[in-house]
Design a protein around this motif. Structure first.
Motif, PDB file in Angstrom:
ATOM      1  N   LYS A   1      26.613  43.694  35.875  1.00 13.13           N
ATOM      2  CA  LYS A   1      27.593  44.353  36.746  1.00 13.13           C
ATOM      3  C   LYS A   1      26.924  45.080  37.907  1.00 13.13           C
ATOM      4  O   LYS A   1      27.478  45.178  39.002  1.00 13.13           O
ATOM      5  CB  LYS A   1      28.479  45.309  35.949  1.00 13.13           C
ATOM      6  CG  LYS A   1      27.813  46.579  35.467  1.00 13.13           C
ATOM      7  CD  LYS A   1      28.810  47.475  34.733  1.00 13.13           C
ATOM      8  CE  LYS A   1      28.179  48.809  34.347  1.00 13.13           C
ATOM      9  NZ  LYS A   1      27.024  48.656  33.435  1.00 13.13           N
TER      10      LYS A   1
ATOM     11  N   VAL B   1      34.311  32.158  36.926  1.00 18.62           N
ATOM     12  CA  VAL B   1      34.677  33.550  36.668  1.00 18.62           C
ATOM     13  C   VAL B   1      33.755  34.122  35.597  1.00 18.62           C
ATOM     14  O   VAL B   1      33.611  33.541  34.516  1.00 18.62           O
ATOM     15  CB  VAL B   1      36.141  33.654  36.187  1.00 18.62           C
ATOM     16  CG1 VAL B   1      36.495  35.110  35.874  1.00 18.62           C
ATOM     17  CG2 VAL B   1      37.091  33.093  37.239  1.00 18.62           C
ATOM     18  N   TRP B   2      33.138  35.254  35.914  1.00 15.63           N
ATOM     19  CA  TRP B   2      32.367  35.982  34.894  1.00 15.63           C
ATOM     20  C   TRP B   2      33.254  37.097  34.358  1.00 15.63           C
ATOM     21  O   TRP B   2      33.641  38.003  35.086  1.00 15.63           O
ATOM     22  CB  TRP B   2      31.084  36.574  35.488  1.00 15.63           C
ATOM     23  CG  TRP B   2      30.417  37.518  34.518  1.00 15.63           C
ATOM     24  CD1 TRP B   2      30.058  37.254  33.230  1.00 15.63           C
ATOM     25  CD2 TRP B   2      30.073  38.899  34.751  1.00 15.63           C
ATOM     26  NE1 TRP B   2      29.503  38.368  32.652  1.00 15.63           N
ATOM     27  CE2 TRP B   2      29.495  39.387  33.545  1.00 15.63           C
ATOM     28  CE3 TRP B   2      30.186  39.754  35.844  1.00 15.63           C
ATOM     29  CZ2 TRP B   2      29.050  40.699  33.430  1.00 15.63           C
ATOM     30  CZ3 TRP B   2      29.743  41.057  35.730  1.00 15.63           C
ATOM     31  CH2 TRP B   2      29.178  41.525  34.534  1.00 15.63           C
ATOM     32  N   ASP B   3      33.580  37.017  33.079  1.00 13.64           N
ATOM     33  CA  ASP B   3      34.378  38.047  32.434  1.00 13.64           C
ATOM     34  C   ASP B   3      33.446  39.031  31.740  1.00 13.64           C
ATOM     35  O   ASP B   3      32.976  38.801  30.624  1.00 13.64           O
ATOM     36  CB  ASP B   3      35.340  37.417  31.420  1.00 13.64           C
ATOM     37  CG  ASP B   3      36.236  38.458  30.744  1.00 13.64           C
ATOM     38  OD1 ASP B   3      36.047  39.668  31.010  1.00 13.64           O
ATOM     39  OD2 ASP B   3      37.115  38.062  29.965  1.00 13.64           O
TER      40      ASP B   3
ATOM     41  N   ASP C   1      43.087  45.803  38.023  1.00  8.95           N
ATOM     42  CA  ASP C   1      42.827  44.792  39.041  1.00  8.95           C
ATOM     43  C   ASP C   1      42.048  45.422  40.192  1.00  8.95           C
ATOM     44  O   ASP C   1      42.143  46.637  40.446  1.00  8.95           O
ATOM     45  CB  ASP C   1      44.140  44.251  39.608  1.00  8.95           C
ATOM     46  CG  ASP C   1      44.845  43.255  38.699  1.00  8.95           C
ATOM     47  OD1 ASP C   1      44.238  42.822  37.703  1.00  8.95           O
ATOM     48  OD2 ASP C   1      46.007  42.923  38.997  1.00  8.95           O
TER      49      ASP C   1
ATOM     50  N   THR D   1      43.442  36.468  39.160  1.00  9.10           N
ATOM     51  CA  THR D   1      42.038  36.058  39.156  1.00  9.10           C
ATOM     52  C   THR D   1      41.919  34.541  39.222  1.00  9.10           C
ATOM     53  O   THR D   1      41.038  34.010  39.919  1.00  9.10           O
ATOM     54  CB  THR D   1      41.337  36.590  37.895  1.00  9.10           C
ATOM     55  OG1 THR D   1      41.394  38.020  37.892  1.00  9.10           O
ATOM     56  CG2 THR D   1      39.884  36.154  37.839  1.00  9.10           C
TER      57      THR D   1
ATOM     58  N   LEU E   1      34.412  42.306  31.307  1.00  5.11           N
ATOM     59  CA  LEU E   1      35.283  43.473  31.135  1.00  5.11           C
ATOM     60  C   LEU E   1      35.101  44.099  29.761  1.00  5.11           C
ATOM     61  O   LEU E   1      36.023  44.161  28.947  1.00  5.11           O
ATOM     62  CB  LEU E   1      36.745  43.071  31.359  1.00  5.11           C
ATOM     63  CG  LEU E   1      37.114  42.688  32.787  1.00  5.11           C
ATOM     64  CD1 LEU E   1      38.538  42.186  32.861  1.00  5.11           C
ATOM     65  CD2 LEU E   1      36.911  43.875  33.740  1.00  5.11           C
TER      66      LEU E   1
ATOM     67  N   GLU F   1      34.954  42.110  36.150  1.00  4.32           N
ATOM     68  CA  GLU F   1      35.325  40.698  36.210  1.00  4.32           C
ATOM     69  C   GLU F   1      35.043  40.240  37.637  1.00  4.32           C
ATOM     70  O   GLU F   1      35.469  40.896  38.589  1.00  4.32           O
ATOM     71  CB  GLU F   1      36.806  40.540  35.885  1.00  4.32           C
ATOM     72  CG  GLU F   1      37.328  39.113  35.993  1.00  4.32           C
ATOM     73  CD  GLU F   1      38.827  39.088  35.789  1.00  4.32           C
ATOM     74  OE1 GLU F   1      39.262  38.737  34.677  1.00  4.32           O
ATOM     75  OE2 GLU F   1      39.567  39.446  36.748  1.00  4.32           O
TER      76      GLU F   1
ATOM     77  N   THR G   1      41.397  49.728  32.520  1.00  3.45           N
ATOM     78  CA  THR G   1      41.052  48.420  33.055  1.00  3.45           C
ATOM     79  C   THR G   1      42.059  48.058  34.139  1.00  3.45           C
ATOM     80  O   THR G   1      43.278  48.095  33.891  1.00  3.45           O
ATOM     81  CB  THR G   1      41.048  47.353  31.948  1.00  3.45           C
ATOM     82  OG1 THR G   1      40.171  47.774  30.899  1.00  3.45           O
ATOM     83  CG2 THR G   1      40.561  46.017  32.484  1.00  3.45           C
TER      84      THR G   1
ATOM     85  N   THR H   1      37.203  41.146  40.827  1.00  4.34           N
ATOM     86  CA  THR H   1      38.652  41.012  40.640  1.00  4.34           C
ATOM     87  C   THR H   1      39.216  41.981  39.604  1.00  4.34           C
ATOM     88  O   THR H   1      40.430  42.157  39.515  1.00  4.34           O
ATOM     89  CB  THR H   1      39.014  39.576  40.228  1.00  4.34           C
ATOM     90  OG1 THR H   1      38.212  39.193  39.093  1.00  4.34           O
ATOM     91  CG2 THR H   1      38.761  38.606  41.370  1.00  4.34           C
ATOM     92  N   GLY H   2      38.353  42.581  38.806  1.00  9.28           N
ATOM     93  CA  GLY H   2      38.813  43.546  37.811  1.00  9.28           C
ATOM     94  C   GLY H   2      37.676  44.451  37.391  1.00  9.28           C
ATOM     95  O   GLY H   2      36.504  44.128  37.594  1.00  9.28           O
TER      96      GLY H   2
END
Length: 473
Positions: free
Chosen positions: A197, A180-182, A114, A52, A184, A172, A112, A211-212
């Motif tokens: 999301k 980057v927005w996390d 990738d 990421t 998760l 993600e 979870t 990315t995830g």
């Protein structure tokens, strides 16, 4: 290539390493063409980050240079959503090296992953933990989770489990400026403002790069019953669906409709296809039902429901799989339909959805309309009608010139789309919009909807660098 482009590629190479960037024509070629051959683009480079952080750094470098980015998963798109344009300005960013399963939590029923993990790998990992990830479709051996999320893919089990959007708890995302927005989160309840999301699911990479993802898992079914049923017409099929749902406690997982012509194409062109019933029928249903525990009563309930359907004239014949191998043989018929159409000349594709109660009306009206527009045309409707999704494909008239027929793609699709819209349906049920259908958007979206979509795009991607020219007209 300009000196500015050279400088950007050098910068990207320093981020991802020599093995993370492809610039030779032969190496780039598989990433620049849609598998059906309808779209073929160009790009100075295909970039393949491994983390990421690398995706974020590449996107930030491209944003600083004003260079557009086209995110790409398994490149199984049917609408050109993952293909760059022919001018060759855009960098293709492939997620294929990001293929780790980060976490599997059986008790929380989550996984979870990738974005580059292939769907079959997710299914197998879930099965290894005695869980089910129910997304299933023809390209599952190639399609990647990021692409499936970005197109909100459907498949054969949508009736029971929903589209991809319904199978995700958190994401993600690398934003167009490289931040980057996390998100998760593995929570089923999180009532703290906007559900961000959902902006990125179905956006086809125009708002950011997934990315995830945190995926929902389900208990594995302990019993599966598969039936191939002859029905007199689509209206009977829809009535049969309602009867099966009521009689089995809503245990119907899949419900596929196909015409006799579809079956005949498969029998003619795909080795291993069988005609499972003694007498031909104008229409067929392939249905699958699942239960959480093994019980003779479950199969008996299906048999009783089919018996009642025979008495009411909703079904005329049926066979129930007696083993897993027989079930696979019945499903092979459905899978063979796609391959078989290629051998019957040009095929104009429509991926539409209609309210389930109006599917029969759509098929009747659409078949009559395309026959009037193109005498001799051969409709081959099939698909996941349990959720209202019909692949209303149209094979060329026998003996017709293929190129001339395919040149009529747009005007014949307009005939179909007019009926879809009249029935409050959608011209893209599960394949997305991409390049292929973006010019149709003003016909299916109100001015208010398009204004809202453009406002979201402008807010997240003010420079218009993220997968430009897709989705929005």
């Amino acid at each position: 290539m300009t000196s500015a482009t050279d400088a950007l590629l050098d910068r990207i190479r320093s981020i991802v390493g020599p093995g993370g960037i492809l610039t030779a024509a032969d190496d780039k070629a598989p990433y620049l063409a849609e598998w059906r051959g309808r779209f073929r683009g160009n790009s100075p480079a295909v970039v393949r980050p491994a983390t990421t952080a690398e995706v974020a750094a590449v996107v930030a470098a491209c944003a600083g240079a004003g260079v557009p980015v086209v995110p790409q998963g398994g490149n199984t798109s049917l609408v050109g959503g993952s293909i760059p344009y022919e001018e060759g300005r855009e960098i293709v960013l492939s997620l294929s090296r990001m293929n780790r399963i980060r976490d599997l939590d059986p008790l929380n029923y989550t996984m979870t992953v990738d974005a580059g993990v292939v769907l079959t790998a997710v299914q197998e990992a879930a099965a290894g933990a005695d869980r089910l990830f129910p997304l299933s479709l023809g390209a599952e051996g190639t399609a990647q989770i990021g692409g499936l999320l970005s197109t909100n893919a459907g498949g054969t089990m949508t009736l029971r489990y929903g589209n991809t959007r319904d199978l995700v708890l958190g994401l993600e995302v690398v934003l167009p400026d490289g931040r980057v927005w996390d998100g998760l989160r593995r929570l089923r309840k999180d009532n703290t403002g906007y559900d961000l999301k959902d902006l990125f699911i179905g956006a086809e990479g125009t708002l950011g790069i997934v990315t995830g993802a945190v995926l929902k898992l389900f208990p594995r079914p302990r019993q599966t019953e598969t039936a191939f049923v002859a029905v007199p017409d689509p209206a009977a099929a829809i009535a049969l669906l309602a009867r099966l749902r009521e009689a089995t406690g809503d245990s119907v997982t899949a419900f596929e409709l196909m015409s006799r012509r579809c079956l005949e194409f498969a029998l003619r062109h795909v080795a291993g296809t069988i005609d499972p019933l003694a007498e031909p029928s104008p229409w067929y249903v392939l249905t699958e039902l699942t239960a959480g525990r093994q019980s003779d009563a479950f199969r008996e309930g299906l048999e009783e429901a089919l018996g009642a359907a025979f008495e009411e004239g909703l079904a005329t014949d049926a066979t129930l799989a007696a083993s897993q191998s027989q079930a696979k043989q019945l499903w092979f018929i459905r899978e063979a339909i796609v391959e078989a159409q290629k051998h019957e000349g040009g095929s104009i594709k429509n991926d539409v959805s209609i309210p389930v109660s109006r599917v029969a009306e759509f098929i009747e009206r659409a078949e009559a309309a395309v026959a009037a527009a193109c005498p001799g045309i051969r409709p081959t409707p099939f698909g996941h009608v349990g959720d209202g999704n019909i692949h209303f494909n149209l094979s060329q008239p026998e003996g017709a010139d293929t190129a001339a027929y395919l040149a009529r793609w747009d005007d014949i699709c307009h005939v179909v789309n007019a009926i879809v819209l009249d029935l409050n349906g959608s011209i893209s049920a599960e394949h997305g919009v991409g390049r292929f259908k973006k010019d149709e958007m003003p016909a299916i979206k109100s001015a208010v909807e398009l204004d809202l979509m453009r406002a979201v795009k402008a807010a997240l991607d003010p420079k218009g660098l993220m997968n430009p020219g897709k989705v929005l007209p």
